[in-house]
Structures are given as structure tokens and as C-alpha cells.
Design a protein around this motif. Structure first.
Motif, PDB file in Angstrom:
ATOM      1  N   LEU B 266      46.526  32.160  44.472  1.00 37.77           N
ATOM      2  CA  LEU B 266      46.178  33.505  44.228  1.00 37.77           C
ATOM      3  C   LEU B 266      47.328  34.427  44.067  1.00 37.77           C
ATOM      4  O   LEU B 266      47.338  35.219  43.037  1.00 37.77           O
ATOM      5  N   GLY B 267      48.619  34.213  44.483  1.00 39.76           N
ATOM      6  CA  GLY B 267      49.904  34.810  44.198  1.00 39.76           C
ATOM      7  C   GLY B 267      50.252  34.582  42.844  1.00 39.76           C
ATOM      8  O   GLY B 267      50.552  35.832  42.123  1.00 39.76           O
ATOM      9  N   TRP B 270      47.708  36.991  40.760  1.00 40.34           N
ATOM     10  CA  TRP B 270      47.754  38.474  41.063  1.00 40.34           C
ATOM     11  C   TRP B 270      49.271  38.798  40.098  1.00 40.34           C
ATOM     12  O   TRP B 270      49.389  39.747  39.273  1.00 40.34           O
ATOM     13  N   ARG B 290      40.679  43.497  39.874  1.00 43.26           N
ATOM     14  CA  ARG B 290      41.000  43.805  41.094  1.00 43.26           C
ATOM     15  C   ARG B 290      40.109  43.172  42.176  1.00 43.26           C
ATOM     16  O   ARG B 290      40.713  42.677  43.054  1.00 43.26           O
ATOM     17  N   ARG B 291      38.686  43.464  42.006  1.00 41.50           N
ATOM     18  CA  ARG B 291      37.742  43.169  42.769  1.00 41.50           C
ATOM     19  C   ARG B 291      37.635  41.578  42.973  1.00 41.50           C
ATOM     20  O   ARG B 291      37.419  41.046  43.961  1.00 41.50           O
ATOM     21  N   LEU B 293      40.013  39.513  42.350  1.00 40.90           N
ATOM     22  CA  LEU B 293      41.264  38.767  43.008  1.00 40.90           C
ATOM     23  C   LEU B 293      41.178  39.234  44.373  1.00 40.90           C
ATOM     24  O   LEU B 293      41.233  38.314  45.326  1.00 40.90           O
ATOM     25  N   ALA B 294      40.631  40.348  44.695  1.00 43.43           N
ATOM     26  CA  ALA B 294      40.454  40.753  46.173  1.00 43.43           C
ATOM     27  C   ALA B 294      39.454  39.784  46.841  1.00 43.43           C
ATOM     28  O   ALA B 294      39.475  39.276  48.037  1.00 43.43           O
ATOM     29  N   GLN B 295      38.297  39.336  46.168  1.00 43.07           N
ATOM     30  CA  GLN B 295      37.408  38.491  46.458  1.00 43.07           C
ATOM     31  C   GLN B 295      37.951  37.230  46.899  1.00 43.07           C
ATOM     32  O   GLN B 295      37.814  36.666  48.102  1.00 43.07           O
ATOM     33  N   TRP B 297      41.039  36.664  47.813  1.00 47.95           N
ATOM     34  CA  TRP B 297      41.631  36.776  49.181  1.00 47.95           C
ATOM     35  C   TRP B 297      40.830  36.691  50.203  1.00 47.95           C
ATOM     36  O   TRP B 297      41.092  36.297  51.436  1.00 47.95           O
ATOM     37  N   ILE B 298      39.533  37.389  50.065  1.00 51.21           N
ATOM     38  CA  ILE B 298      38.582  37.144  51.447  1.00 51.21           C
ATOM     39  C   ILE B 298      38.084  35.747  51.600  1.00 51.21           C
ATOM     40  O   ILE B 298      38.176  35.200  52.652  1.00 51.21           O
TER      41      ILE B 298
END
Lengths: 374, 402
Positions: B266-267, B270, B290-291, B293-295, B297-298
Motif C-alpha cells: 500500500l505504501g 501511495w 484516493r478512495r 487507496l483508503a479502501q 487501508w481499511i
């Protein structure tokens, strides 16, 4: 390292589940859809207060049980499973807010059932949360003058005190507003799941300077995180109940000479729903514990839990409706009660994209702190 | 609830970190140095360099943590196992060539092997003296593994084995193979299977490498023609191999070390999205990316906290809950989703071949994509895993008769 609920927490879950199954039949919720919005009966409410459920999170010194957000989430989950209407969750939310903002007197009144309190955050404008608050708190001779509109205030119609999030000159503020104060109009907003909510219109409502709770913006934001976590727990409870209903039905319902649960189109869908709920359960209790431990990523975990459970719960209730076939689409069957509740909670305290954006902001900060480089 | 490791555990972690820093550097006596020198000076073992790291790690006490001390293991606690796996995942370590031995046949022998088998095989697995491969799948027995046909007939003190295995990873370099054979063709299919250990140097074995869809040469076909396997190499009871194979698939892990790998991925996503332009802004500034990648993270946090639940159950000696059975499937799906996100962020340049100088990130995302899709097939397809969850956790009726 022990990320399991304690024996006490599991025991409380069982007590809550049995109590709600016995004392709050789903039929009452169904009836509320055609008549007045649902509130639990007075005698049931009295017992809930006597069992100390509203003090489940609060420290013992404040008259609570000392279970923290984690134990509050257990009860919120059971409320979702048991399709329990107000004012339990709205009162628990208010209790957590009073605690976060350091108002022990108000907290005591809520826990003992002497005062019904509702938290008012959301406003017209199409978004959620404290950031979107416009309602103005202007200093005046008596203390504060409040003007603006709040919507979707759960159980606001029946509350004695409203906890109003407002924008003061020095930042966001949480203020106690008595329900009978001049200049406050309360209009009922019916919710699609039969629960009660209010629109509050405040026109130069005057409250004393002691009406403002402490804790600063931090306390207020923490209160909103806790409200969001309880909403996510409610979603998990409804979704888990829906998954169990669908699974039982799939075992019993025979078509083409076999239980429909033996067909992979059905069983794999349920396996996926289970997987999503187990991830959601892990996030929910991770977020609750992070709030209790005041971890720096607590707010991102809260958003993670809400974003994930929003979508996982919809998947689970839609599967339940589909797998029950025609029977599930009847008024008498409970599936639509869960679906209505889930649909309300999904739109309450932030949808999935709202929370994904909050997680992305957290990542901006976290990855910048880590230092970037290929 | 608490997610803290004890002071002893943190001391263990600190010691391991120091050890890793000392041994992974480039200096004299470092692993890199040793790996280079191992293949110099006329050493005939082509894998001498590759054995350096696993052996060094074992000598320091960081391999075989769950295994008994009597066979070279560490008898370590669950938390030490997790900490060790985490720190090794975080450090940039050379590959472990004995993973199949360490993760599949080793634990199986610990549980089901005879005393002689344990003494003979386990220490050699730990030291990377022996490399193992798995002979389960056959051309006609994939997801329906129990219908396997590779025949094992008992002839005096040995089995005579004839048949074909496929998708056998690392077969050409393996010293041993553990395999499932049909020892009783007349019994119901799950009751006529025996679990055998076969020396790959035995006459009658032919290994033919297969090129996979990604272009790599990781797996092979293995042909067995009248291969004699001594009876002492039978694991468990005669005809009782099916249950043993199932138990080796059941070695539940918390999956927490896998979470660290996903976090690193993930890093990378990003950082790539912060550098790549998309329609006049950086990709990471667009709401869709953005969303997405946020997903991720979740999803990673979900998997991490699920892992904490499994670990907590293990520590408490409790039966694994519903959570542990879904972690593997979720992780496998998530790897695929993240690889897709990588290709999506690359945009038009996602078309470029790995060997082209124009490729982004040395073709990492193409490789990750194929790798992830392969993982959804190998070691039990995602469909089989969903079936297992439906049956074992939800209690739904089986889809098939047997």
C-alpha cells in the motif's frame, strides 16, 4: 495481547440478547411503521435504565459500569440485532458525549434516567459531522445566542435536553439546550425504519454561559467518533441477524429436491457476507478499543469501521432478502425491518465515501510523517 | 481487551531487531558476504548461497519457532512466533528456500510423524539441508483432490508408486516430495489414500518443468514410474492419508506477517500515485484513486485486527473462531485488488512490457497481478475456500455428494 471480549462482556451480551428477545418483539417495530414512530415501552425503558445500560461505558466514579466504548459497542450491536428503537442508543450516545466533554452532572442524569438527552450534530447541506456545522453560537449578555437548523436528531422530539454542536467564535462548541427554551421549534422527522427523529430550528435561542460543555473541540470530536462507532455497531448487529436468518432459511428451504443452501450461488454469497462481517467485527472492536486507549489512529479506525460496515451490512441484508425469495419480501417477515434499519444507519454519521475521504486524510498525514521516497 | 505485547515479548523483539541489523548489513561476516563466498571456491552445491540465510536464521533460533526443541525447534510462544514473523517481514531478508518444508510437511510430521521420521527429517528441514515439494494435485484431481489416482501398491517392505503429479512447485531442486497416493482402489475415495515421503533421487521419477502464465518456471509435472518407497516413509496409518492432508491444510495462522507485506504494498501504491500524473494533477489527488487507496487501508486494518483475534484465540488455547477461516480468503482477494489498483494507477503505461525500458517500477505491478491471481488458485481455489466456509462455519449442506 488479548483481543477478545472478556467473560463479563460476553455475559452482558447474552443478557442483552435474551432481554430484548423477550421484551421487545419485532411486531411492535412493524406496527410503528404505520403509526407513531417507535419508542420502547416505559416499563422496558425503566428496566434498561435499572440494568445500568446507559452507564455501560462511563467510569465507576461517574456512576457507570466502566466498560468503555468496547462494552458500549457490544450493547449497540445487540440493539441492532434486536431492532430496538429509541431512546436507548440516542441516550447512550449522549452519555458518551457528556463523558468526552467532562460533564459529570449531565452524565449522571442520563445514566439514572432522570433526563432524556439527544445529540444534535447534522445540518441541512448534504454532508455529515462537526466539520459541516454552520449553526452559530454568538456570545450575548446571558451567555450564548444560538441560531440555525439541526436535522435527523434521533429521539430529539422526546428529549428534555438537546446537546447542540455549534460554531462559536473560538471554534466548535457543544451546548446544552433545554427542550422548552423560547426560540426552539421541534419538528418531527419520520425515519424509514420507524424510529423517531427531529428537525430543530433555533432562532436566537438564549442559553447561559454554563450551557457550554468543556473538553474543547477535541472532546466534541471524540464524542462524534463514539457516536459513529455505536452506529457502526448497530449496523453489525442488524447485518449479523440478517446473515443468520438467511443461513437458517437456506438450510431448510428445499427446491429442486435439495436445500437451497447446497447451491453454490447461495452458499458462496453467504460465505462472502460472513467474511465481510468478520472483517467488520474486527474493525469495529479495533476502533472501539483505539478510542478507549486514545490511540492516534483511533479516528481513522472509526472511519474504517463505519465505511466497511456500511457496505458489508447492505450486502448482508440484501442477500437475506434475495435468499428468502418471495417470503422475505412480505410485510410479516423481519428481513425488511433489518433492511430499513441498515439503510437508516448507513446514511447516518457518514456514508462510505465520506469515511474513505477521512481515511485518505489520515494516510496523507501518516505517510508524510513516514517520509516519502521510492 | 488489550493489544499490547508484554515486556518480555518486546525484549524478544528488540533482540531480534539487533540481530537482523547486524546480520543483514553489507559488512564482513554479513549474510550477503557469506552468500557470495558460498558459491566461490568450487562448491558443487548450486544452492549453497541460497542455504546460507535459512541456516543462519536457524542457528540464531529464529526458525521452527512452533516446533519442539527435541527436533531442533524453539518451543516458542505464539506471541514470539508473531513477533518473529513480523520483524522478518519488515526486514529486507533474502528468500527462504525451505518454506514448503517449514510451513507444510514439517508441522505435519510434528503432529503425525513417527519418532524416527521426526528425528530424521525435521532437523534437516530446519537447516535447509533438505528441500521439499508437495505431490498432491494430479491432472484429474485438482479441487476434487480426493479423486487422485497415483497408485501405491504395497510390495513387501515398500510401496511401488506409479502415477503423475502436477503443479509441483520447486520440484527440480527438491530433495524430497510428500505425496498422496491411492493405496486402496476399492475403498471409498477418502478412505483409500496413503501419505508417503519420497526421496526425489529414487529411480523412476521424471520432473518436467512447466512455464506458468507469468512466464516463470515455478512448478512442474512429476511422473512416477514404479517408484519404490520404503514402508517406513508412510506418514500415519495405511489408507489414512486424507485426514492428515486435511490437517496440514488446517494449520491456521494469524496471518499477521502477511499484513505487513500488504502494508508495504500500500505504501508503494501511495508513493506511485503521488508521482504519476493523471489529468493535470497527481493521481493521488483524484477522488477515485484516493478512495481506492483508503479502501485498501481499511481492508488491511480489517485483516490485521482479524489476525489479532486469531492470535488471541491461539494464546488462550481457545478453538479458532469464525474469523480465522475467512482471513486466508480475504487476504488472497485483497492481494488481487491491490495489484489491480497498481495497474490502474499506472494508467496508459500499464500496457508496457516488463523488459521495456519504459516500464514503471520495473514491472512490479504486472508481476504482482499475475502472482495474486495465481494465489487465488494454488493451495485451494477461492471457490473451494468459500465452500469450506459455507460448510464448516455456516453449517450449510455440502454441494457435492461424497
Amino acid at each position: 495481547m488479548d483481543f477478545r471480549l472478556s467473560e463479563e462482556q460476553e455475559a452482558l451480551r447474552e443478557v442483552a440478547r435474551d432481554f430484548l428477545a423477550a421484551r421487545w418483539p419485532a411486531d411492535k417495530m412493524r406496527a410503528a411503521l404505520d403509526a407513531q414512530p417507535a419508542l420502547v415501552d416505559d416499563d422496558v425503558w425503566k428496566e434498561i435504565v435499572e440494568m445500568g445500560w446507559l452507564g455501560v461505558a462511563a467510569p465507576e466514579a461517574s456512576g457507570g459500569i466502566g466498560g468503555g466504548v468496547v462494552t458500549a459497542a457490544v450493547l449497540a450491536e445487540e440493539a441492532g440485532r434486536g431492532i430496538l428503537p429509541g431512546p436507548f442508543l440516542s441516550s447512550l450516545t449522549a452519555a458518551l458525549a457528556a463523558e468526552s466533554c467532562g460533564d459529570d452532572v449531565l452524565l449522571g442524569e442520563i445514566i439514572e434516567g432522570r433526563s432524556r438527552v439527544a445529540l444534535a450534530v447534522e445540518e441541512p447541506g448534504g454532508s455529515w459531522g462537526p466539520d459541516a456545522v454552520c449553526l452559530a453560537a454568538t456570545p450575548c449578555d446571558e451567555g450564548w445566542s444560538l441560531s440555525g437548523t439541526k436535522i435527523l436528531v434521533r429521539d430529539g422530539q422526546e428529549a428534555d435536553v438537546l446537546l447542540v454542536v455549534a460554531r462559536a467564535p473560538d471554534g466548535l462548541a457543544l451546548l446544552k439546550v433545554p427542550a422548552d427554551v423560547p426560540g426552539l421549534a421541534r419538528n418531527r422527522m419520520l425515519l424509514m425504519d420507524g424510529q423517531s427523529a427531529s428537525e430543530l430550528v433555533l432562532e436566537d435561542v438564549r442559553v447561559g454561559s454554563d450551557a457550554r460543555l468543556g473538553g474543547g473541540e477535541g472532546g466534541l470530536l471524540e464524542a462524534y467518533e463514539k457516536a459513529t462507532v455505536l452506529c457502526a455497531a448497530d449496523l453489525l448487529g442488524s447485518a449479523q441477524a440478517s446473515l443468520e436468518l438467511a443461513t437458517e432459511y437456506a438450510k431448510e428451504r428445499v427446491q429442486f429436491g435439495r436445500p437451497i443452501g447446497s447451491f453454490q450461488a447461495v452458499s458462496h454469497r453467504l460465505a462472502d457476507d460472513l467474511m465481510k462481517l468478520e472483517i467488520g467485527r474486527s474493525l469495529l472492536y479495533g476502533a472501539s478499543l483505539a478510542l478507549d486507549d486514545r490511540r492516534e489512529n483511533a479516528s481513522a479506525l472509526v472511519s474504517a469501521a463505519k465505511a466497511w460496515l456500511n457496505e458489508a451490512a447492505i450486502a448482508a441484508v440484501e442477500s437475506a432478502l434475495q435468499i428468502h425469495g418471495g417470503v422475505g419480501f412480505t410485510w410479516e417477515y423481519d428481513v425488511h425491518l433489518h433492511m430499513r434499519r441498515v439503510r437508516c444507519n448507513v446514511a447516518c454519521h457518514g456514508d462510505a465515501d465520506f469515511h474513505r475521504d477521512r481515511v485518505a486524510s489520515h494516510m496523507d498525514a501518516a505517510l508524510a510523517a513516514e517520509g516519502s521516497g521510492p | 481487551m488489550d493489544l499490547e505485547f508484554s515486556a518480555e515479548d518486546e525484549a524478544y523483539r528488540a533482540k531480534l531487531k539487533v540481530w537482523l541489523a547486524e546480520n543483514l548489513g553489507g559488512g564482513k561476516g554479513s549474510v550477503n558476504e557469506l552468500m557470495k563466498s558460498a558459491t566461490e571456491g568450487g562448491n558443487k552445491d548450486p544452492l549453497a548461497g541460497a542455504r546460507v540465510w535459512p541456516r543462519k536464521l536457524w542457528e540464531a533460533g529464529y526458525v521452527g519457532l512452533a516446533w519442539p526443541k527435541a527436533y531442533g525447534g524453539q518451543d516458542a510462544s505464539f506471541t514470539e512466533q508473531v513477533i518473529c514473523a513480523e520483524e522478518l517481514a519488515k526486514a529486507r531478508t533474502p528468500p527462504m528456500i525451505n518454506t514448503i518444508g517449514l510451513s507444510i510437511i514439517g508441522p505435519t510430521l510434528v503432529q503425525h510423524g513417527t519418532e524416527e521420521q521426526k528425528k530424521r527429517f525435521l532437523p534437516r528441514i530446519l537447516r535447509a539441508d533438505d528441500l521439499w515439494c508437495q505431490g498432491f494435485s494430479e491432472p484429474e484431481a485438482g479441487s476434487d483432490l480426493a479423486s487422485l489416482r497415483c497408485r501405491a501398491e504395497l510390495d513387501g517392505d515398500s510401496f511401488v508408486v506409479t502415477g503423475q503429479k502436477v503443479w509441483t512447485s520447486l520440484a527440480p531442486i527438491s530433495d524430497w516430495m510428500f505425496l498422496l497416493t491411492r493405496s486402496d482402489p476399492d475403498a471409498p475415495k477418502r478412505e483409500g489414500i496413503s501419505y508417503l515421503l519420497c526421496d526425489m533421487k529414487t529411480p523412476g521419477i521424471t520432473v518436467r518443468p512447466l512455464r506458468n502464465a507469468a512466464g516463470g518456471m515455478h512448478f512442474s509435472e512429476v511422473f512416477l514410474d514404479q517408484v519404490r518407497i520404503p514402508r517406513e516413509n508412510l506418514v500415519g496409518e495405511l489408507h489414512g492419508g486424507w485426514k492428515i492432508a486435511r490437517s496440514s491444510l488446517d494449520h491456521e495462522r494469524s496471518g499477521l506477517s502477511g499484513v505487513l507485506a500488504l502494508e508495504e504494498t500500500l505504501g508503494r501504491l501511495w508513493r506511485m500515485a503521488s508521482q504519476i500524473d493523471r489529468g493535470g494533477e497527481k493521481a493521488v489527488e483524484g477522488p477515485t484513486t484516493r478512495r481506492l487507496l483508503a479502501q485498501h487501508w481499511i481492508e488491511i486494518e480489517g485483516l490485521r485486527h482479524l489476525g489479532y483475534r486469531t492470535l488471541s484465540d491461539q494464546i488462550a488455547g481457545a478453538a479458532p473462531g469464525a474469523g480465522s477461516s475467512v482471513g486466508k480468503l480475504f487476504a488472497s482477494d485483497l492481494r488481487s485488488r491491490m495489484a489491480r489498483t497498481g495497474l490502474r494507477i499506472e494508467g496508459p503505461l500499464a500496457q508496457v512490457a516488463k523488459r521495456s525500458p519504459h516500464v514503471i517500477d520495473r514491472g512490479r505491478w504486472h508481476a504482482a497481478y499475475f502472482d495474486a491471481l495465481g494465489h487465488a488458485i494454488g493451495g485451494g481455489t477461492s471457490e473451494i475456500m468459500r465452500g469450506v466456509i459455507a460448510e464448516k462455519v455456516l453449517g450449510l449442506p455440502r454441494a457435492t455428494e461424497d
